[in-house]
Design an enzyme around this catalytic site. Structure first.
Site, short mmCIF file in Angstrom:
data_model
loop_
_atom_site.label_atom_id
_atom_site.label_comp_id
_atom_site.label_asym_id
_atom_site.label_seq_id
_atom_site.Cartn_x
_atom_site.Cartn_y
_atom_site.Cartn_z
N MET A 1 9.59 12.36 -37.78
CA MET A 1 9.84 13.54 -38.59
C MET A 1 11.02 13.29 -39.51
SD MET A 1 7.46 15.15 -37.42
CE MET A 1 6.45 15.10 -35.97
N LEU B 1 11.89 10.48 -30.76
CA LEU B 1 12.93 9.46 -30.93
C LEU B 1 12.38 8.32 -31.78
CD1 LEU B 1 14.41 9.44 -27.31
CD2 LEU B 1 15.26 10.65 -29.33
N GLU B 2 12.72 8.32 -33.04
CA GLU B 2 12.15 7.37 -33.99
C GLU B 2 12.95 6.07 -34.08
OE1 GLU B 2 11.21 9.19 -37.71
OE2 GLU B 2 10.32 10.95 -36.76
N ASN B 3 14.03 5.99 -33.33
CA ASN B 3 14.85 4.79 -33.36
C ASN B 3 14.84 4.05 -32.03
OD1 ASN B 3 15.94 5.14 -36.12
ND2 ASN B 3 16.82 7.00 -35.25
#
Length: 423
Positions: free
Chosen positions: A1, A247-249
């Protein structure tokens, strides 16, 4: 997102042909003894064995009511260990050494009693097919909204986002001052009242953790405890119905699973747990996000993969890379988790609400409807047709409600009524 309109479009190298988990079954010179017969009502976890139609099978992950004879192979829940019961092997022969030993009674017997977390999860009274949208707790050019102003077409609202604290794993929530100014003032008390208002309308609200700029990390036992405790406090304080993992990292599946199970123990079976992985995160069952989904399958509500900002990816046919932004991409990519252990009711399609909401991958809402038809009924497919139909497919998610409102609610107004036509 994405917190801002500018998006970094990830360049992804497609996995080599044959990607995904590969399982090997040993071939003995004489058929092994048959494991206890498979039961449709029993719960099996990774490493448990069962027999059906004269073959032994090993479960790769949590499963219930998935026939080994039907669901075995590279992309399925069961590994076929070969013919059993032949020759002079007595019925009590020790199971093949490929079955990992445990301290529980014989490893070939599925557990007859399991903790509450191994039963199918509650869905928090969500509809069979439902629409999810992210509500932006920031002002980035999309329509600024108070939570109670979310259109009634959305069944599940994910509040984006919780904030990291100085304690590893812990999160908190603060209304964004820029948003508060844009909507003419917004206090914590008003926000809590808005969640109660949405509840009175039959809606569910979860707190989303992460996002493009999120820095939450759960990489230790202490961080897992801090995460569970802090999310539980937010649920008690604001009335959230659950948590969304975005959690995109990167994430650690072991400690995040521990945190979510701890949270589930605190809240109970009504807890909604959702996940919003990027497309690359759901290509291989051994990748961290995919593994987390499988590890918590018994308490997981739904995964809405972000089928955008991703470039070309392999589909479940493993034959070609599909470019984003069309029906083939949606159906060929979404059948990967469906063929690798997640139930249809745990899968929803995640798409941007407009071309302004993402850097790439937007499709018209009519294409989302066609993809849902293809997956649920085998109709309205593109050139790719999934290997099975999935009538229980859960629905669709969009980033974001605010961008949809900016675009005249075209996304939700098109997809929401279509969900009622699904099986």
């Amino acid at each position: 997102m994405r917190r801002a309109r500018s998006v970094i479009l990830a360049t992804v190298t497609a996995l080599a042909a044959g990607g995904g988990a590969t399982y090997f079954a040993g071939n003995a010179s004489a058929a092994a003894a048959c494991a206890p017969a498979w039961s449709a009502t029993a719960v099996y976890v990774g490493g448990n064995t069962a027999s059906q139609n004269g073959h032994n099978y090993t479960a790769k992950w949590w499963t219930q009511n998935e026939s080994p004879a039907v669901r075995s192979g590279q992309w399925d829940v069961w590994a076929d260990n070969g013919v059993c019961g032949g020759g002079t092997t007595p019925p009590t022969t020790t199971p093949p050494t490929t079955t990992p030993p445990t301290t529980t009674p014989p490893t070939t017997t599925p557990p007859t009693t399991t903790p509450p977390t191994t039963t199918p999860p509650s869905d928090g009274s969500l509809p069979k097919h439902f629409l999810t949208g992210y509500w932006q707790n920031f002002d980035n050019g999309a329509a600024a909204l108070k939570l109670a102003a979310v259109p009634a077409t959305y069944d599940l609202i994910a509040v984006a986002f919780a904030d990291a604290t100085s304690t590893a794993g812990a999160v908190t929530f603060n209304l964004d001052p820029g948003l508060a100014t844009a909507v003419g003032g917004y206090t914590d008390a008003q926000f809590k009242a808005d969640i109660a208002t949405l509840h009175s309308r039959g809606k569910k609200v979860v707190i989303s953790v992460g996002g493009e700029k999120g820095t939450v990390a759960v990489n230790s036992t202490a961080a897992a405890t801090a995460f569970a405790d802090s999310v539980h406090r937010l649920i008690q304080t604001y009335g959230f119905d659950g948590v969304d993992i975005d959690l995109e990292n990167g994430l650690n599946p072991t400690y995040m699973a521990s945190a979510l199970r701890s949270l589930r123990a605190k809240v109970g079976s009504s807890l909604i747990i959702t996940m919003a992985p990027q497309t690359i995160d759901m290509q291989n069952p051994q990748s961290s996000y995919f593994k987390l989904a499988l590890d918590i399958k018994d308490i997981l509500t739904v995964v809405f993969t972000q089928y955008y900002n991703s470039g070309a990816m392999l589909g479940c046919d493993n034959n070609a890379a599909y470019g984003q932004g069309n029906i083939n991409f949606l159906t060929a990519l979404s059948c990967i988790p469906l063929q690798n252990g997640l139930r249809p009711d745990q899968i929803a399609l995640g798409l941007p609400a407009s071309t302004r909401a993402a850097g790439g991958g937007y499709v018209a809402p009519s294409v989302v409807n066609a993809a849902l038809d293809c997956l649920a009924k085998g109709t309205n497919c593109g050139t790719f047709k999934p290997p099975a139909t999935y009538p229980g497919i859960r629905g669709a998610m969009t980033w974001s409600i605010n961008w949809d409102v900016t675009n005249g609610n075209a996304w939700a107004n098109t997809i929401d009524p279509h969900l009622a036509t699904l099986p």
